[in-house]
Structure formats: structure tokens, C-alpha cells
Write an enzyme that holds these catalytic residues in place. Structure first.
Site, mmCIF file in Angstrom:
data_model
loop_
_atom_site.group_PDB
_atom_site.id
_atom_site.type_symbol
_atom_site.label_atom_id
_atom_site.label_comp_id
_atom_site.label_asym_id
_atom_site.label_seq_id
_atom_site.Cartn_x
_atom_site.Cartn_y
_atom_site.Cartn_z
ATOM 1 N N GLU A 273 50.264 16.996 -37.720
ATOM 2 C CA GLU A 273 49.958 18.339 -38.537
ATOM 3 C C GLU A 273 49.228 19.322 -37.923
ATOM 4 O O GLU A 273 49.347 20.522 -38.522
ATOM 5 C CB GLU A 273 49.646 17.946 -40.074
ATOM 6 C CG GLU A 273 48.103 17.736 -40.145
ATOM 7 C CD GLU A 273 47.535 16.372 -39.486
ATOM 8 O OE1 GLU A 273 48.221 15.713 -38.790
ATOM 9 O OE2 GLU A 273 46.311 15.886 -39.946
ATOM 10 N N HIS B 248 47.387 13.410 -34.767
ATOM 11 C CA HIS B 248 47.626 14.257 -35.909
ATOM 12 C C HIS B 248 48.548 15.186 -35.674
ATOM 13 O O HIS B 248 48.519 16.338 -35.457
ATOM 14 C CB HIS B 248 46.413 14.918 -36.280
ATOM 15 C CG HIS B 248 45.394 14.233 -36.940
ATOM 16 N ND1 HIS B 248 44.669 14.338 -38.154
ATOM 17 C CD2 HIS B 248 44.167 13.378 -36.178
ATOM 18 C CE1 HIS B 248 44.177 13.459 -38.592
ATOM 19 N NE2 HIS B 248 43.535 12.793 -37.404
ATOM 20 N N CYS C 106 46.217 9.326 -39.255
ATOM 21 C CA CYS C 106 44.860 8.737 -38.896
ATOM 22 C C CYS C 106 44.283 7.895 -40.046
ATOM 23 O O CYS C 106 44.713 6.667 -40.338
ATOM 24 C CB CYS C 106 43.986 10.121 -38.595
ATOM 25 S SG CYS C 106 42.273 9.814 -37.894
#
Lengths: 85, 234
Positions: free
Chosen positions: B198, B196, B87
């Protein structure tokens, strides 16, 4: 105090949603003679003295850091007597 | 031996702790790195996390790309160290010229937050070799300025050389050209993407899947891939 002014505009082919919103607001006010609005950036770099070297450096910074050539154009880099405001 | 993966915190980073947590869940040691340092602390790989570094002033990622630690990261990346930009981290990689193109305001003009399906287009990079090419994965996406653009020549090169790492499937959430969600460099050590991974690493906190709510952990493969690559290189 002299300044070096750097003007940067988004490339014409890119969407400028902020400019479009302002144009729409103008039309609603009845100021429809302004058919489009595009919003760019003006940087004022304060210097002690305008020299060819410092102007060249400002031009370089304008292209390398203050703008991104993928999405923006440097319109103008020039010396001015003083900051606008 | 445990892989050590650094996560850089910039002023305005938002997902640095989440990235550290994802790294630990994948089985590596997470090392906090500071934007103002010139020290990578001997890490094996680096993650540039999501967020709004410097309030997105100037351009997203532009000021962070000038941070002291970026000198070391650019040098290490050019020497082959794996670097993942997520991002805002992707925006920083682009502004640091480690990846080409630019990221602009979403086509719809609005911030978008959704569970996003991606197709893995390049499963040979340091961060993606645990996938198979063509795999469909789901990871959360949340951005306001994620529209990928590049000039026609660059786009042709990216497509021709297989440098598109991920593509949006079903929905193009931000108007990215060619549905591009993420890129890799030629060497395959630098990868950047807007979604994302994560946030899809722990059951109960990931995106929904057909089997259960919030059970998606497709993001773990990014970190496991780089751990495997790192340990294999020793």
C-alpha cells in the site's frame, strides 16, 4: 486469592536477543559465571477457586492463546496459593 | 459496478488509512471496518493493515486475532473471500491460523526500514494474478518482527505446494527462512506478507525506481488483481 501460573519460554533453537543482552551485561559486570540468559514469560491467572476444570482450561489457554507453539513452549501450568507480588 | 474492499482498524493499527487510499487509487471503494464489530458490511475483500495492534502485547497480532470481527473474517476467508494481511496484518493471519508458521524478531535485532526487492513466486492468487511468476517488484518494508519461521515439515509443504507467494531478493532483511516474504493459502484467497504494497501505489510517494525518485507503484497490482477477481466473480 489463588492463582494459576503459566510459564512460557521461547524455543531453545530461537534467538533470544533480550536474554543475550542481559548475559553480555552480566559478563561486563564480572558475573561471568552466568554463561547464558534466556527470558520467558510468567502469567498469573487469578481465580476464585482452583478446580480440575479451571486448571484444564488454563492448560488449554496456555497452549492456544498464551503461547504460540511455532515459537514457544509451555513449560508449566500449576496452581499457587497467591500471586508473587 | 465498483468493488468494495474493507480495511479493519484495530487499536494500534497504523496503515489503515494508507491501505484505504491504495484501494481508492486502484479503483475500488474502501470500506472502514471496526475490530469490535461483527459486521463485514458486505465487502468483497478485506485488508488487515500494518501497525502495532495492542502494542504488540503477548505476541505481534495475537490479541487482534481474537477480535470480534476476526470470527467473521475467518469464516469468510474459509468460504473463499480474498483477505490480504500486510505486516501486522500478516502476523494477525498467522495468529488466527489462516496462514502457517510464525514471525519473530528480526535476526539483527533491529527495526528495518528499506525499499525491498521481492520476487513474485505465486502469480495465481486473488491478490497476485496481475503479476507474472518471477516478476521482481519493489515495495517498502518496515518491521521489527518479520522473521518468518516454521518447522521443517511445514516449510517443505509450503515450498512443495507453491504456497510461498513472495521471496526477498538481494537482501534478506529479517532472517526469514528460505527468504520467505509472504505466503498464500492453498485456495489462493488469503495472502500475507511483511512488506507494504500500500506504500507503493502513488507516484511521488512510493519507493525509488531507476526511472525516478519515489515513482514506484508496484503495489497497485495487488489491489487491481483483487478488484479484477472480485468483479469477474459477480
Amino acid at each position: 486469592m489463588p492463582v494459576i501460573v503459566v510459564e512460557v519460554m521461547p524455543k531453545a533453537e530461537l534467538l533470544d536477543p533480550a536474554g543475550k543482552a542481559v548475559a553480555t551485561a552480566l559478563a561486563k559486570r564480572g558475573d561471568g559465571e552466568f554463561t547464558a540468559v534466556r527470558i520467558g514469560k510468567r502469567f498469573e491467572l487469578h481465580v476464585d477457586e482452583v478446580t480440575d476444570a479451571v486448571l484444564a482450561k488454563a492448560q488449554h489457554l496456555a497452549e492456544e492463546l498464551l503461547s504460540n507453539a511455532v515459537i514457544e513452549n509451555v513449560v508449566r501450568v500449576y496452581a499457587a496459593e497467591d500471586a508473587v507480588a | 459496478m465498483t468493488a468494495r474492499i474493507g480495511v479493519v482498524t484495530f487499536p494500534g493499527s497504523l496503515d489503515d488509512r494508507d491501505a484505504q487510499r491504495a484501494i481508492r487509487l486502484a479503483g475500488a471503494e474502501a470500506v472502514a471496518l471496526w475490530h469490535g464489530d461483527h459486521d463485514l458490511q458486505g465487502v468483497d475483500a478485506v485488508v488487515l493493515p500494518g501497525g502495532f495492534s495492542y502494542g504488540d502485547y503477548l505476541r505481534c497480532g495475537a490479541i487482534a486475532a481474537q477480535a470480534p470481527i476476526m470470527h467473521e473474517i475467518v469464516a469468510a476467508a474459509n468460504a473463499g473471500m480474498p483477505v490480504l494481511g500486510i505486516c501486522n496484518g500478516f502476523q494477525i493471519l498467522v495468529e488466527a491460523h489462516l496462514l502457517p508458521g510464525g514471525l519473530i524478531r528480526n535476526e539483527a535485532g533491529a527495526f528495518v526500514c528499506r525499499d525491498q526487492t521481492l520476487r513474485v513466486e505465486n502469480a495465481t492468487t486473488a491478490w497476485t494474478h496481475g503479476f507474472e511468476q518471477g516478476d521482481l517488484i519493489t515495495v517498502p518494508l518496515k518491521n521489527g518482527e518479520g522473521g518468518f519461521i516454521a518447522d521443517a515439515e511445514t516449510l517443505k509443504r509450503l515450498e512443495g505446494e507453491g504456497l510461498v507467494a513472495f521471496r526477498y531478493v538481494d537482501v534478506n532483511p529479517n532472517g526469514s527462512l528460505d527468504d520467505i516474504a509472504g505466503l498464500t493459502n492453498e485456495r489462493g484467497n488469503v495472502v500475507g506478507l511483511m512488506p507494504h504494497p500500500e506504500h507503493a501505489t502513488e507516484p511521488g510517494f512510493g519507493p525509488d525506481t531507476p526511472s525516478a525518485m519515489r515513482s514506484g507503484v508496484d503495489g497497485l497490482t495487488f489491489f487491481r488483481s483483487v478488484i479484477e477477481r472480485t468483479l469477474a466473480a459477480v
